[in-house]
Every structure is written in structure tokens, then in C-alpha cells.
Design a protein around this motif. Structure first.
Motif, PDB file in Angstrom:
ATOM      1  N   THR A 168       0.834  -1.205   0.000  1.00 24.90           N
ATOM      2  CA  THR A 168       0.000   0.000   0.000  1.00 24.90           C
ATOM      3  C   THR A 168       0.864   1.248   0.000  1.00 24.90           C
ATOM      4  O   THR A 168       0.598   2.207  -0.731  1.00 24.90           O
ATOM      5  CB  THR A 168      -0.911   0.000   1.249  1.00 24.90           C
ATOM      6  OG1 THR A 168      -1.670  -1.211   1.272  1.00 24.90           O
ATOM      7  CG2 THR A 168      -1.846   1.187   1.240  1.00 24.90           C
ATOM      8  N   TYR A 169       1.904   1.239   0.821  1.00 21.93           N
ATOM      9  CA  TYR A 169       2.796   2.395   0.960  1.00 21.93           C
ATOM     10  C   TYR A 169       3.401   2.789  -0.384  1.00 21.93           C
ATOM     11  O   TYR A 169       3.506   3.974  -0.710  1.00 21.93           O
ATOM     12  CB  TYR A 169       3.897   2.036   1.957  1.00 21.93           C
ATOM     13  CG  TYR A 169       4.937   3.103   2.213  1.00 21.93           C
ATOM     14  CD1 TYR A 169       4.721   4.099   3.173  1.00 21.93           C
ATOM     15  CD2 TYR A 169       6.144   3.103   1.516  1.00 21.93           C
ATOM     16  CE1 TYR A 169       5.682   5.065   3.423  1.00 21.93           C
ATOM     17  CE2 TYR A 169       7.109   4.069   1.758  1.00 21.93           C
ATOM     18  CZ  TYR A 169       6.872   5.048   2.708  1.00 21.93           C
ATOM     19  OH  TYR A 169       7.827   6.005   2.961  1.00 21.93           O
ATOM     20  N   SER A 170       3.772   1.773  -1.178  1.00 24.61           N
ATOM     21  CA  SER A 170       4.456   2.042  -2.448  1.00 24.61           C
ATOM     22  C   SER A 170       3.532   1.945  -3.659  1.00 24.61           C
ATOM     23  O   SER A 170       3.942   2.244  -4.776  1.00 24.61           O
ATOM     24  CB  SER A 170       5.594   1.032  -2.634  1.00 24.61           C
ATOM     25  OG  SER A 170       5.075  -0.291  -2.704  1.00 24.61           O
ATOM     26  N   SER A 171       2.272   1.520  -3.414  1.00 27.52           N
ATOM     27  CA  SER A 171       1.330   1.244  -4.514  1.00 27.52           C
ATOM     28  C   SER A 171       1.954   0.264  -5.520  1.00 27.52           C
ATOM     29  O   SER A 171       1.853   0.444  -6.741  1.00 27.52           O
ATOM     30  CB  SER A 171       0.920   2.547  -5.225  1.00 27.52           C
ATOM     31  OG  SER A 171       0.238   3.398  -4.347  1.00 27.52           O
ATOM     32  N   TRP A 172       2.626  -0.731  -4.986  1.00 32.64           N
ATOM     33  CA  TRP A 172       3.278  -1.746  -5.825  1.00 32.64           C
ATOM     34  C   TRP A 172       2.942  -3.107  -5.218  1.00 32.64           C
ATOM     35  O   TRP A 172       3.341  -3.408  -4.106  1.00 32.64           O
ATOM     36  CB  TRP A 172       4.794  -1.522  -5.837  1.00 32.64           C
ATOM     37  CG  TRP A 172       5.494  -2.243  -6.941  1.00 32.64           C
ATOM     38  CD1 TRP A 172       6.012  -3.508  -6.901  1.00 32.64           C
ATOM     39  CD2 TRP A 172       5.764  -1.754  -8.254  1.00 32.64           C
ATOM     40  NE1 TRP A 172       6.599  -3.830  -8.104  1.00 32.64           N
ATOM     41  CE2 TRP A 172       6.459  -2.773  -8.967  1.00 32.64           C
ATOM     42  CE3 TRP A 172       5.497  -0.552  -8.916  1.00 32.64           C
ATOM     43  CZ2 TRP A 172       6.874  -2.611 -10.287  1.00 32.64           C
ATOM     44  CZ3 TRP A 172       5.920  -0.400 -10.225  1.00 32.64           C
ATOM     45  CH2 TRP A 172       6.591  -1.421 -10.891  1.00 32.64           C
ATOM     46  N   PRO A 173       2.188  -3.962  -5.938  1.00 30.85           N
ATOM     47  CA  PRO A 173       1.596  -5.147  -5.295  1.00 30.85           C
ATOM     48  C   PRO A 173       2.484  -6.368  -5.156  1.00 30.85           C
ATOM     49  O   PRO A 173       2.080  -7.350  -4.547  1.00 30.85           O
ATOM     50  CB  PRO A 173       0.415  -5.465  -6.231  1.00 30.85           C
ATOM     51  CG  PRO A 173       0.894  -5.014  -7.579  1.00 30.85           C
ATOM     52  CD  PRO A 173       1.754  -3.808  -7.327  1.00 30.85           C
ATOM     53  N   THR A 174       3.684  -6.355  -5.764  1.00 27.24           N
ATOM     54  CA  THR A 174       4.496  -7.571  -5.778  1.00 27.24           C
ATOM     55  C   THR A 174       5.905  -7.322  -5.243  1.00 27.24           C
ATOM     56  O   THR A 174       6.312  -6.178  -5.026  1.00 27.24           O
ATOM     57  CB  THR A 174       4.613  -8.127  -7.214  1.00 27.24           C
ATOM     58  OG1 THR A 174       5.197  -7.111  -8.059  1.00 27.24           O
ATOM     59  CG2 THR A 174       3.245  -8.508  -7.758  1.00 27.24           C
ATOM     60  N   TYR A 175       6.619  -8.428  -5.058  1.00 27.78           N
ATOM     61  CA  TYR A 175       8.018  -8.377  -4.619  1.00 27.78           C
ATOM     62  C   TYR A 175       8.874  -9.166  -5.599  1.00 27.78           C
ATOM     63  O   TYR A 175       8.352 -10.065  -6.255  1.00 27.78           O
ATOM     64  CB  TYR A 175       8.151  -8.959  -3.203  1.00 27.78           C
ATOM     65  CG  TYR A 175       7.524  -8.075  -2.160  1.00 27.78           C
ATOM     66  CD1 TYR A 175       8.190  -6.946  -1.687  1.00 27.78           C
ATOM     67  CD2 TYR A 175       6.243  -8.343  -1.679  1.00 27.78           C
ATOM     68  CE1 TYR A 175       7.611  -6.117  -0.752  1.00 27.78           C
ATOM     69  CE2 TYR A 175       5.661  -7.518  -0.743  1.00 27.78           C
ATOM     70  CZ  TYR A 175       6.343  -6.405  -0.282  1.00 27.78           C
ATOM     71  OH  TYR A 175       5.764  -5.569   0.646  1.00 27.78           O
ATOM     72  N   PRO A 176      10.174  -8.782  -5.731  1.00 31.60           N
ATOM     73  CA  PRO A 176      10.933  -7.805  -4.931  1.00 31.60           C
ATOM     74  C   PRO A 176      10.630  -6.357  -5.314  1.00 31.60           C
ATOM     75  O   PRO A 176      10.082  -6.095  -6.379  1.00 31.60           O
ATOM     76  CB  PRO A 176      12.387  -8.157  -5.270  1.00 31.60           C
ATOM     77  CG  PRO A 176      12.311  -8.730  -6.657  1.00 31.60           C
ATOM     78  CD  PRO A 176      11.027  -9.487  -6.713  1.00 31.60           C
ATOM     79  N   GLN A 177      11.019  -5.425  -4.399  1.00 30.00           N
ATOM     80  CA  GLN A 177      10.905  -3.984  -4.632  1.00 30.00           C
ATOM     81  C   GLN A 177      12.254  -3.349  -4.317  1.00 30.00           C
ATOM     82  O   GLN A 177      12.836  -3.618  -3.271  1.00 30.00           O
ATOM     83  CB  GLN A 177       9.836  -3.359  -3.741  1.00 30.00           C
ATOM     84  CG  GLN A 177       8.415  -3.829  -4.021  1.00 30.00           C
ATOM     85  CD  GLN A 177       7.387  -3.141  -3.130  1.00 30.00           C
ATOM     86  OE1 GLN A 177       7.674  -2.116  -2.515  1.00 30.00           O
ATOM     87  NE2 GLN A 177       6.191  -3.706  -3.065  1.00 30.00           N
ATOM     88  N   LEU A 178      12.727  -2.480  -5.210  1.00 26.38           N
ATOM     89  CA  LEU A 178      14.011  -1.809  -5.017  1.00 26.38           C
ATOM     90  C   LEU A 178      13.799  -0.312  -4.797  1.00 26.38           C
ATOM     91  O   LEU A 178      13.076   0.331  -5.560  1.00 26.38           O
ATOM     92  CB  LEU A 178      14.924  -2.022  -6.224  1.00 26.38           C
ATOM     93  CG  LEU A 178      16.352  -1.495  -6.070  1.00 26.38           C
ATOM     94  CD1 LEU A 178      17.126  -2.349  -5.056  1.00 26.38           C
ATOM     95  CD2 LEU A 178      17.082  -1.485  -7.405  1.00 26.38           C
ATOM     96  N   TYR A 179      14.429   0.221  -3.738  1.00 31.51           N
ATOM     97  CA  TYR A 179      14.335   1.639  -3.396  1.00 31.51           C
ATOM     98  C   TYR A 179      15.722   2.272  -3.425  1.00 31.51           C
ATOM     99  O   TYR A 179      16.695   1.659  -2.993  1.00 31.51           O
ATOM    100  CB  TYR A 179      13.749   1.831  -1.990  1.00 31.51           C
ATOM    101  CG  TYR A 179      12.293   1.438  -1.878  1.00 31.51           C
ATOM    102  CD1 TYR A 179      11.297   2.412  -1.799  1.00 31.51           C
ATOM    103  CD2 TYR A 179      11.910   0.097  -1.864  1.00 31.51           C
ATOM    104  CE1 TYR A 179       9.951   2.060  -1.693  1.00 31.51           C
ATOM    105  CE2 TYR A 179      10.570  -0.266  -1.772  1.00 31.51           C
ATOM    106  CZ  TYR A 179       9.604   0.723  -1.689  1.00 31.51           C
ATOM    107  OH  TYR A 179       8.287   0.377  -1.607  1.00 31.51           O
ATOM    108  N   VAL A 180      15.804   3.487  -3.932  1.00 33.45           N
ATOM    109  CA  VAL A 180      17.034   4.277  -3.888  1.00 33.45           C
ATOM    110  C   VAL A 180      16.713   5.611  -3.230  1.00 33.45           C
ATOM    111  O   VAL A 180      15.791   6.317  -3.669  1.00 33.45           O
ATOM    112  CB  VAL A 180      17.635   4.497  -5.292  1.00 33.45           C
ATOM    113  CG1 VAL A 180      18.803   5.482  -5.230  1.00 33.45           C
ATOM    114  CG2 VAL A 180      18.099   3.176  -5.887  1.00 33.45           C
ATOM    115  N   SER A 181      17.428   5.925  -2.155  1.00 34.03           N
ATOM    116  CA  SER A 181      17.187   7.149  -1.365  1.00 34.03           C
ATOM    117  C   SER A 181      15.729   7.243  -0.933  1.00 34.03           C
ATOM    118  O   SER A 181      15.125   8.319  -0.947  1.00 34.03           O
ATOM    119  CB  SER A 181      17.586   8.392  -2.162  1.00 34.03           C
ATOM    120  OG  SER A 181      18.961   8.337  -2.499  1.00 34.03           O
ATOM    121  N   GLY A 182      15.129   6.089  -0.580  1.00 33.90           N
ATOM    122  CA  GLY A 182      13.759   6.059  -0.084  1.00 33.90           C
ATOM    123  C   GLY A 182      12.695   6.086  -1.154  1.00 33.90           C
ATOM    124  O   GLY A 182      11.503   5.986  -0.851  1.00 33.90           O
TER     125      GLY A 182
END
Length: 364
Positions: free
Chosen positions: A222-236
Motif C-alpha cells: 500500500t505504501y508504495s502502490s506496488w503489489p508484488t516483490y521484490p521492490q528496489l528503493y534508492v534514497s527512499g
């Protein structure tokens, strides 16, 4: 012995149908319910059943349930059980006035008998554990059993806390990967491919195993509005999942977006300058793991000079790389202001000559 086994078996309830499971969720009087989705053909499930039986003896305030995943597919599908063993944790949630009225209406209509417990409370899934991880299961049971029931009236605060926690997690490192498993042991093909791509491009990243925390696993979607994994973040900031990373790799943009791991030589320079006096040894200040390291610790401690240590047994890259960097083939190695002083024999000579203290103070 037989009585003990019977007691343990009785403490773990076996559920054989979806109706029985739903009824258990409605009527359960205890504050925490732990459900083991298992299969008779998986030996690790048998082991975890034994672990759960032991936990049932220790935590009599907790309900423990076994449910054969393939025998009750509707429940397994509802809770997205894709492998065994998987454990779900449910906790009593006090009902709102509207929910109580709805329950009474259904009960009086003859859907099920009216129960004082079920009238005022129901169960909500609060956590999940995938895989045969006995220590993690024990920790989760202890943690959830120690906290009481919760009410929806206070649910706004946990949401705020979760949002803040997710923000901190996504900012925990310049490049953060939320994945199934760990970089050393990925637990799905997509996560494994993501790690391989990042490593191939020498990208420095930290990771979070979403299987270790169900609240994070669900909340981050919900936080990222992205339903699957993996998820990659750069600088948040969310970059995306595996497909996006593959596209960035193909367009050669990945190297410009993600931070690179420092070269070994740069890393060794930083480490040798981490403190004014740095000792690279086998073990640490509290516990030397070889006689030479123990002797050099005794000498340094006798000088009263502050120093830091690095355990070369914890990092093979540093252990091998420092030998070439310093052109010194053995350990321990002592550095002052980033410059190699030497090993144990050199330090012993300096102490005997009265030169060690001035060198450690940076006077010579």
C-alpha cells in the motif's frame, strides 16, 4: 511419557474443513491463534509440528492449530499459502457496535448459534512466517503472546506507526531491496534474479526479508502502490520490481541510478583510518581467537591508549585484500593514522625499545 505425548497432542487442534476453521476463528476464547499449514509428505512439516507441540506446553494461553494445506484448499487460497510449512498468526480484535449488530442479526436468522465470546470479538491475521524456522516461530509466538487483545478504536495509531516504520526502512540504506529471503539465500526466483543483477553491476545494497515481518510485507504494498516483490528503493524512492530493473539494465541506466559498492582498495583505506589506532586481528577486544592476537591485545591494553579492532574472520574479502594492500602476509596488523606499524614481533620490539607509546600517540 505417554501421558506427556497425549497432553501435547491435545494442545494442538487439527482442523479438517473450512467451516471448522471459520468457526474456530469466531469462537476462539484465547487471545492468540497460531495456524500451521502443513503437508504429510514434507518432513520439515513434521519437525515443525513437534516444535509447535512444545510451544503449546509452554504457552497455554495460546491456541495452536494444524491445517493440512492441500486438504482444505479454499482456506489455503484465501490466505495465499503457496508453500509448506507456513504459519499464520491471528489475534482477538474487539468488534465495533456495527459488527456486533450484524453478528446478532446473522445469529438470530439461524446462520449459527449465538456465542457471547464471538458476539463481541473476532480474529484478525496479524503476522505470517513462511518456512521451517523454529527460532523465528518461537520468537513470534513469545512476542505476540505477550501483548493483549486490540481494539479497532485505536487502529489509526498503528497505521501511523507503520507508515513511519516503512519510511525508515526504505531509507535504511541508500539502496534498499525488499525481497523474499536474503541475498545469500533468496526464496523465490524473482528475488534471486534481482540479487544477481545488482551483484553483477557491483551495486551496494541492503535488504529486508519480507517473510520475516507480515506487517511490513502487506503494508509496503500500500505504501508504495506496488503489489508484488521484490521492490528496489534508492534514497527512499521506489524504483520498481524485477521487470523495471531489467529494463534499466538493458538501457544502461541502472548504473547511474544505484550507488556502486566501493572498490576494495578504497574500503581498506577507510577501514585503516577508522580510528587513530586500528588493529586487524582474529577476534575482537573481548575475545581473541588466536595466541598472536591475544598477545598484541595485552600489549596495547597495557599502554592505556584507545584503539579499535576489526575481526578479519568476519570478512574474507578484507582478510585477503589487506595482505596485498599492506604487503604484510600475516595477522595481527597494527595501523596508526592509516599507516602500517607491523605485526606482533614489531610491536614487541617497539615496546622493549620504549618506542611503542610515542608511535601510538602519533608523536613519531
Amino acid at each position: 511419557m505417554a501421558a506427556g505425548a497425549a497432553e501435547a497432542a491435545a494442545a494442538v487442534v487439527e482442523v479438517g474443513s473450512a467451516g471448522q476453521f471459520e468457526e474456530l476463528l469466531r469462537l476462539r476464547a484465547k487471545s492468540l491463534l497460531v495456524v500451521h499449514f502443513w503437508a504429510p509428505w514434507a518432513p520439515q512439516c513434521a519437525q515443525m509440528n513437534d516444535v509447535m507441540a512444545e510451544l503449546a506446553k509452554e504457552h497455554q494461553q495460546v491456541s495452536f492449530v494444524k491445517l493440512e494445506a492441500e486438504a482444505v484448499p479454499e482456506v489455503s487460497e484465501k490466505y495465499e499459502i503457496s508453500s509448506v510449512p507456513t504459519f499464520l498468526f491471528f489475534k482477538v480484535r474487539l468488534k465495533t457496535v456495527e459488527e456486533i449488530a450484524e453478528y446478532r442479526g446473522a445469529a438470530f436468522a439461524g446462520s449459527f448459534p449465538l456465542s457471547p465470546d464471538a458476539e463481541h470479538q473476532n480474529s484478525q491475521k496479524i503476522d505470517r512466517l513462511d518456512g521451517a524456522h523454529a527460532p523465528e516461530l518461537t520468537k513470534k509466538v513469545q512476542r505476540h503472546a505477550s501483548s493483549g487483545s486490540f481494539s479497532p478504536s485505536g487502529s489509526e495509531h498503528p497505521k501511523e506507526d507503520l507508515s513511519l516504520r516503512l519510511k525508515k526502512l526504505t531509507h535504511a540504506a541508500p539502496c534498499m531491496l525488499f525481497m523474499k529471503g536474503t541475498p545469500q539465500e533468496p526464496r523465490c526466483g524473482f528475488s534471486k534474479q534481482m540479487v544477481e543483477i545488482l551483484n553483477k553491476h557491483n551495486i551496494q545494497f541492503s535488504s529486508f526479508d519480507i517473510f520475516s515481518d507480515e506487517e511490513v510485507r502487506q503494508g509496503l504494498k500500500t505504501y508504495s502502490s506496488w503489489p508484488t516483490y521484490p521492490q528496489l528503493y534508492v534514497s527512499g524512492e521506489l524504483i520498481g520490481g524485477l521487470d523495471i530493473i531489467k529494463e534499466l539494465e538493458a538501457s544502461k541506466e541502472l548504473d547511474t541510478i544505484c550507488p556502486k559498492a566501493p572498490k576494495l582498495e578504497e574500503r581498506l583505506k577507510v577501514l585503516t583510518n577508522k580510528a587513530s589506532v586500528m588493529l586487524f586481528m582474529k577476534g575482537n577486544k573481548q575475545e581473541a581467537k588466536c595466541g598472536f592476537s591475544r598477545q598484541i591485545l595485552e600489549i596495547l591494553n597495557s599502554t592505556g591508549i584507545e584503539y579499535e579492532t576489526f575481526d578479519i574472520l568476519e570478512d574474507e574479502e578484507v582478510r585477503q585484500g589487506l595482505k596485498a594492500y599492506s604487503n604484510w602476509p600475516t595477522y595481527p596488523q597494527l595501523y596508526v593514522k592509516g599507516e602500517l606499524v607491523g605485526g606482533l614481533d614489531i610491536v614487541k620490539e617497539l615496546k622493549e625499545n620504549g618506542e611503542l607509546l610515542p608511535i601510538l600517540k602519533g608523536e613519531n
